[in-house]
Design an enzyme around this catalytic site. Structure first.
Site, mmCIF file in Angstrom:
data_model
loop_
_atom_site.group_PDB
_atom_site.id
_atom_site.type_symbol
_atom_site.label_atom_id
_atom_site.label_comp_id
_atom_site.label_asym_id
_atom_site.label_seq_id
_atom_site.Cartn_x
_atom_site.Cartn_y
_atom_site.Cartn_z
ATOM 1 N N GLY A 122 60.278 30.161 35.931
ATOM 2 C CA GLY A 122 60.344 28.672 35.551
ATOM 3 C C GLY A 122 59.512 28.278 34.905
ATOM 4 O O GLY A 122 58.619 28.986 34.159
ATOM 5 N N GLN B 87 54.318 22.453 29.715
ATOM 6 C CA GLN B 87 53.808 23.817 29.441
ATOM 7 C C GLN B 87 54.098 23.915 28.046
ATOM 8 O O GLN B 87 53.479 24.916 27.435
ATOM 9 C CB GLN B 87 54.386 24.614 30.405
ATOM 10 C CG GLN B 87 53.851 24.814 31.783
ATOM 11 C CD GLN B 87 54.693 25.908 32.433
ATOM 12 O OE1 GLN B 87 55.514 25.788 33.212
ATOM 13 N NE2 GLN B 87 53.589 27.073 32.808
ATOM 14 N N CYS C 30 51.801 32.003 37.211
ATOM 15 C CA CYS C 30 52.203 30.888 36.289
ATOM 16 C C CYS C 30 52.010 31.377 34.825
ATOM 17 O O CYS C 30 50.976 32.053 34.677
ATOM 18 C CB CYS C 30 51.346 29.741 36.706
ATOM 19 S SG CYS C 30 51.863 28.289 35.617
ATOM 20 N N LEU C 31 53.208 31.096 33.927
ATOM 21 C CA LEU C 31 52.743 31.330 32.552
ATOM 22 C C LEU C 31 51.896 30.536 31.983
ATOM 23 O O LEU C 31 51.153 31.199 30.779
ATOM 24 C CB LEU C 31 54.443 31.278 31.774
ATOM 25 C CG LEU C 31 55.468 31.733 32.407
ATOM 26 C CD1 LEU C 31 56.851 31.379 31.609
ATOM 27 C CD2 LEU C 31 55.227 33.492 32.334
ATOM 28 N N HIS D 103 56.395 24.456 42.652
ATOM 29 C CA HIS D 103 55.646 24.808 41.665
ATOM 30 C C HIS D 103 55.950 24.114 40.355
ATOM 31 O O HIS D 103 55.040 23.603 39.660
ATOM 32 C CB HIS D 103 55.632 26.535 41.366
ATOM 33 C CG HIS D 103 54.724 26.762 40.343
ATOM 34 N ND1 HIS D 103 53.780 27.693 40.624
ATOM 35 C CD2 HIS D 103 54.948 26.689 39.000
ATOM 36 C CE1 HIS D 103 53.191 28.095 39.366
ATOM 37 N NE2 HIS D 103 53.749 27.555 38.576
ATOM 38 N N GLU D 104 57.119 24.164 40.029
ATOM 39 C CA GLU D 104 57.566 23.496 38.692
ATOM 40 C C GLU D 104 57.345 21.843 38.598
ATOM 41 O O GLU D 104 56.869 21.209 37.564
ATOM 42 C CB GLU D 104 59.031 23.715 38.395
ATOM 43 C CG GLU D 104 59.134 25.364 38.105
ATOM 44 C CD GLU D 104 58.019 26.044 37.234
ATOM 45 O OE1 GLU D 104 57.702 25.274 36.246
ATOM 46 O OE2 GLU D 104 57.895 27.228 37.643
ATOM 47 N N HIS E 69 54.027 20.798 38.073
ATOM 48 C CA HIS E 69 53.521 20.625 36.805
ATOM 49 C C HIS E 69 53.680 19.541 35.970
ATOM 50 O O HIS E 69 52.722 18.956 35.083
ATOM 51 C CB HIS E 69 54.100 21.824 35.879
ATOM 52 C CG HIS E 69 53.760 23.134 35.918
ATOM 53 N ND1 HIS E 69 52.562 23.544 35.262
ATOM 54 C CD2 HIS E 69 54.359 24.298 36.242
ATOM 55 C CE1 HIS E 69 52.350 24.779 35.396
ATOM 56 N NE2 HIS E 69 53.613 25.269 35.936
HETATM 57 NI NI NI Z 1 53.726 27.274 36.320
#
Ligand code: NI
Length: 174
Positions: free
Chosen positions: A47, A52, A100-101, A142-143, A146
């Site tokens: 995701g 981000q 997480c990226l 999670h998304e 952000h």
């Molecule tokens: Ni993330």
């Protein structure tokens, strides 16, 4: 195809509350979403949220389909979700591993609500309304975090479980 740089933890833009999207079906929104997919896919992510890649808009994408980063988890429908809202349907929390990226190389155990309803809009402004459990519910939480400037380590109950993925899971293929 434009792969954007993913901001990493420590960048102040990751801590901002993102702006609501007011116009749908625009070229700008389409370009943002294409860039998000190109970026997410290039990094094998499950995701990605617009902040981000440095865009402070309430847009997330997620898709889990035989992802090498999460070899043991169920698939999650490929979704573009704009201005998302979450309702928690359970008092129960479950802890599971997240990555997480924006926090590359690390994993941690994060407690999340195991059953939610979520809503939002697609690119055309059509409403999406779903219930989700387990990993699907986790990915959405999670998304959406952000968009409120929250990274998963801020949700962890015990930072002792934060670690490097190759140390935590030395036998994993990914
Ligand atoms: Ni993330």
């Amino acid at each position: 195809m434009t792969i954007q740089t993913v901001l990493r933890m420590g960048h102040p833009d990751l801590l901002k509350v993102a702006d609501v999207v007011t116009e749908f079906n625009t070229e700008q929104l389409q370009t943002l979403i294409t860039d998000m997919y190109d970026t997410m896919n290039s990094m094998n992510g499950a995701g990605l949220a617009a902040p981000q890649i440095g865009v402070s808009k309430r847009v997330v994408i997620f898709c889990v389909d035989a992802n090498p980063r999460y070899p043991d988890v169920e698939s999650v429908p490929d979704t573009i979700l704009i201005n998302p809202q979450i309702t928690f349907l359970s008092q129960q929390q479950e802890s599971d591993w997240e990555g997480c990226l924006s926090v590359p190389g690390l994993r941690g155990l994060v407690p999340r609500c195991n059953k939610i309803e979520y809503s939002g809009y697609d690119l055309e402004g059509k409403q999406i309304l779903r219930t989700a459990e387990g990993f699907h519910a986790r990915v959405v939480q999670h998304e959406v975090d952000h968009l409120d400037g929250i990274l998963y380590p801020q949700r962890m109950a015990d930072l002792a479980t934060l670690g490097y993925e190759d140390v935590l899971f030395p036998d994993a293929d990914a």
